[in-house]
Write a protein that holds these residues in place. Structure first.
Motif, PDB file in Angstrom:
ATOM      1  N   MET A 151       0.840  -1.188   0.000  1.00 46.31           N
ATOM      2  CA  MET A 151       0.000   0.000   0.000  1.00 46.31           C
ATOM      3  C   MET A 151       0.881   1.247   0.000  1.00 46.31           C
ATOM      4  O   MET A 151       1.820   1.358   0.796  1.00 46.31           O
ATOM      5  N   ILE A 152       0.586   2.179  -0.894  1.00 46.16           N
ATOM      6  CA  ILE A 152       1.303   3.448  -0.953  1.00 46.16           C
ATOM      7  C   ILE A 152       0.271   4.558  -1.117  1.00 46.16           C
ATOM      8  O   ILE A 152      -0.519   4.536  -2.069  1.00 46.16           O
ATOM      9  N   ALA A 153       0.265   5.498  -0.190  1.00 51.67           N
ATOM     10  CA  ALA A 153      -0.642   6.649  -0.228  1.00 51.67           C
ATOM     11  C   ALA A 153      -2.100   6.214  -0.384  1.00 51.67           C
ATOM     12  O   ALA A 153      -2.891   6.886  -1.052  1.00 51.67           O
ATOM     13  N   GLY A 154      -2.447   5.078   0.224  1.00 54.40           N
ATOM     14  CA  GLY A 154      -3.820   4.596   0.188  1.00 54.40           C
ATOM     15  C   GLY A 154      -4.182   3.772  -1.026  1.00 54.40           C
ATOM     16  O   GLY A 154      -5.344   3.381  -1.189  1.00 54.40           O
ATOM     17  N   PHE A 155      -3.213   3.464  -1.888  1.00 49.05           N
ATOM     18  CA  PHE A 155      -3.473   2.688  -3.095  1.00 49.05           C
ATOM     19  C   PHE A 155      -2.721   1.360  -3.050  1.00 49.05           C
ATOM     20  O   PHE A 155      -1.549   1.322  -2.672  1.00 49.05           O
ATOM     21  N   LEU A 190       4.380   1.355 -17.266  1.00 48.13           N
ATOM     22  CA  LEU A 190       3.666   0.308 -16.542  1.00 48.13           C
ATOM     23  C   LEU A 190       2.155   0.511 -16.708  1.00 48.13           C
ATOM     24  O   LEU A 190       1.709   1.596 -17.080  1.00 48.13           O
ATOM     25  N   PRO A 191       1.352  -0.521 -16.447  1.00 49.53           N
ATOM     26  CA  PRO A 191      -0.106  -0.397 -16.644  1.00 49.53           C
ATOM     27  C   PRO A 191      -0.798   0.376 -15.531  1.00 49.53           C
ATOM     28  O   PRO A 191      -1.786  -0.052 -14.954  1.00 49.53           O
ATOM     29  N   GLY A 192      -0.260   1.543 -15.218  1.00 51.17           N
ATOM     30  CA  GLY A 192      -0.809   2.392 -14.165  1.00 51.17           C
ATOM     31  C   GLY A 192       0.268   3.328 -13.649  1.00 51.17           C
ATOM     32  O   GLY A 192       1.442   3.238 -14.028  1.00 51.17           O
ATOM     33  N   MET A 193      -0.124   4.247 -12.770  1.00 49.94           N
ATOM     34  CA  MET A 193       0.803   5.249 -12.248  1.00 49.94           C
ATOM     35  C   MET A 193       1.784   4.650 -11.249  1.00 49.94           C
ATOM     36  O   MET A 193       1.402   3.898 -10.358  1.00 49.94           O
ATOM     37  N   ILE A 194       3.055   5.014 -11.395  1.00 52.71           N
ATOM     38  CA  ILE A 194       4.088   4.606 -10.438  1.00 52.71           C
ATOM     39  C   ILE A 194       3.999   5.501  -9.212  1.00 52.71           C
ATOM     40  O   ILE A 194       4.155   6.722  -9.304  1.00 52.71           O
ATOM     41  N   LEU A 195       3.750   4.901  -8.046  1.00 56.40           N
ATOM     42  CA  LEU A 195       3.675   5.661  -6.796  1.00 56.40           C
ATOM     43  C   LEU A 195       4.894   5.423  -5.903  1.00 56.40           C
ATOM     44  O   LEU A 195       5.085   6.141  -4.925  1.00 56.40           O
ATOM     45  N   THR A 205      15.252   6.973  -3.459  1.00 53.72           N
ATOM     46  CA  THR A 205      13.881   6.473  -3.560  1.00 53.72           C
ATOM     47  C   THR A 205      12.927   7.642  -3.794  1.00 53.72           C
ATOM     48  O   THR A 205      13.206   8.776  -3.390  1.00 53.72           O
ATOM     49  N   TRP A 206      11.811   7.354  -4.446  1.00 56.88           N
ATOM     50  CA  TRP A 206      10.716   8.302  -4.625  1.00 56.88           C
ATOM     51  C   TRP A 206       9.435   7.588  -4.190  1.00 56.88           C
ATOM     52  O   TRP A 206       9.072   6.555  -4.763  1.00 56.88           O
ATOM     53  N   PHE A 207       8.736   8.120  -3.189  1.00 61.13           N
ATOM     54  CA  PHE A 207       7.482   7.510  -2.760  1.00 61.13           C
ATOM     55  C   PHE A 207       6.411   8.579  -2.613  1.00 61.13           C
ATOM     56  O   PHE A 207       6.662   9.658  -2.070  1.00 61.13           O
ATOM     57  N   ALA A 208       5.212   8.266  -3.098  1.00 64.23           N
ATOM     58  CA  ALA A 208       4.085   9.189  -2.980  1.00 64.23           C
ATOM     59  C   ALA A 208       3.637   9.254  -1.536  1.00 64.23           C
ATOM     60  O   ALA A 208       3.472   8.231  -0.869  1.00 64.23           O
ATOM     61  N   SER A 209       3.421  10.465  -1.050  1.00 64.46           N
ATOM     62  CA  SER A 209       2.906  10.658   0.301  1.00 64.46           C
ATOM     63  C   SER A 209       1.451  11.124   0.284  1.00 64.46           C
ATOM     64  O   SER A 209       0.744  11.008   1.294  1.00 64.46           O
TER      65      SER A 209
END
Length: 263
Positions: A151-155, A190-195, A205-209
């Motif tokens: 799970m990243i940023a609720g996804f 990729l078949p969707g957004m990279i979070l 590293t890059w991670f969605a907050s």
């Protein structure tokens, strides 16, 4: 009457279930994503300066014993609408972060526009005292999708691995709940957004907050960056050749600058 009540309750339950399922299956086609880019400064110093010479080893030791943070975190925003994205720096003040001035001076605060329909990108990169507008096709990445999720940023996101620039190992986590096939920096495909994105051996590293769909992103605001008067427009290959010629005798530090500049 009892049967009528039972049927009514069943109908209400079915409606609630259908509504909840529709909400859970909601896809985001536009919005803003806040990314935290973390760079392990101490690890990079050890790898690039620790064993080069006595001065480098002493510098690493002094930094390790100091109160300076071992890692630095910078903030970026990725705005997207349909198949267009714009990745921009939010916080890039290197003076606040010890030892980050050198790293940021090598394309650490890129602005990247991506048009997935035309498979084109435009990146504004500041490399020390020079500014480049890199216009080129999207980098072709051969992703290998795995069964691992997190799970990243609720996804809910799925992991994918790849090798870029011949030797850099990449780990990405993408969500198909955001159909846009984009991501931070120049990472797409990729078949969707990279979070979530990690270069484990390069200590970044890059991670969605945060992911937000409000206020709506006006597609008219998603446009390629414009450089200043002295900004040179160049292709990715030409930039590589320019940097390789200048940095070929710089050893590990030259390789680090090349890596950051061409991501």
């Amino acid at each position: 009457m009892k049967k009528i009540i039972q049927y009514s309750l069943m109908a209400i339950g079915l409606l609630v279930f259908t509504t909840a399922s529709s909400q859970n299956a909601l896809f985001l086609n536009q919005g803003n994503i806040t990314f935290q880019k973390t760079t392990n400064v101490l690890a990079i110093l050890k790898e690039n300066m620790g064993d080069d010479n006595v001065w480098g080893a002493k510098m690493v030791e002094a930094y390790e014993k100091s109160s300076n943070p071992h890692s630095a975190v910078l903030t970026f925003n990725l705005a997207f609408n349909g198949n267009k994205t714009l990745y921009t720096p939010v916080e890039t003040d290197a003076a606040k972060i010890p030892m980050m001035e050198f790293l940021l001076s090598a394309a650490g605060n890129n602005t990247v526009y991506t048009d997935l329909d035309s498979a084109k990108s435009s990146s504004l990169k500041n490399i020390f005292d020079e500014s480049f507008l890199v216009n080129d096709s999207l980098r072709k990445i051969r992703w290998k999708i795995t069964d691992e999720t997190r799970m990243i940023a609720g996804f809910q996101c799925r992991r994918a691995n790849a090798i870029v620039m011949d030797s850099i190992y990449v780990v990405a986590f993408y969500t198909d709940m955001i159909p846009t096939s984009g991501g931070p920096e120049s990472f797409t495909g990729l078949p969707g957004m990279i979070l979530g994105l990690a270069l484990p051996h390069k200590h970044m590293t890059w991670f969605a907050s945060k992911v937000s769909a409000s206020p709506p992103v006006d597609p008219a605001t998603l446009v390629p960056p414009k450089g200043k008067r002295k900004t040179e427009t160049i292709s990715r290959k030409a930039l590589y050749e320019r940097l390789n010629k200048r940095l070929k005798d710089w050893g590990k530090n030259g390789a680090l600058i090349m890596q950051n500049s061409l991501l």
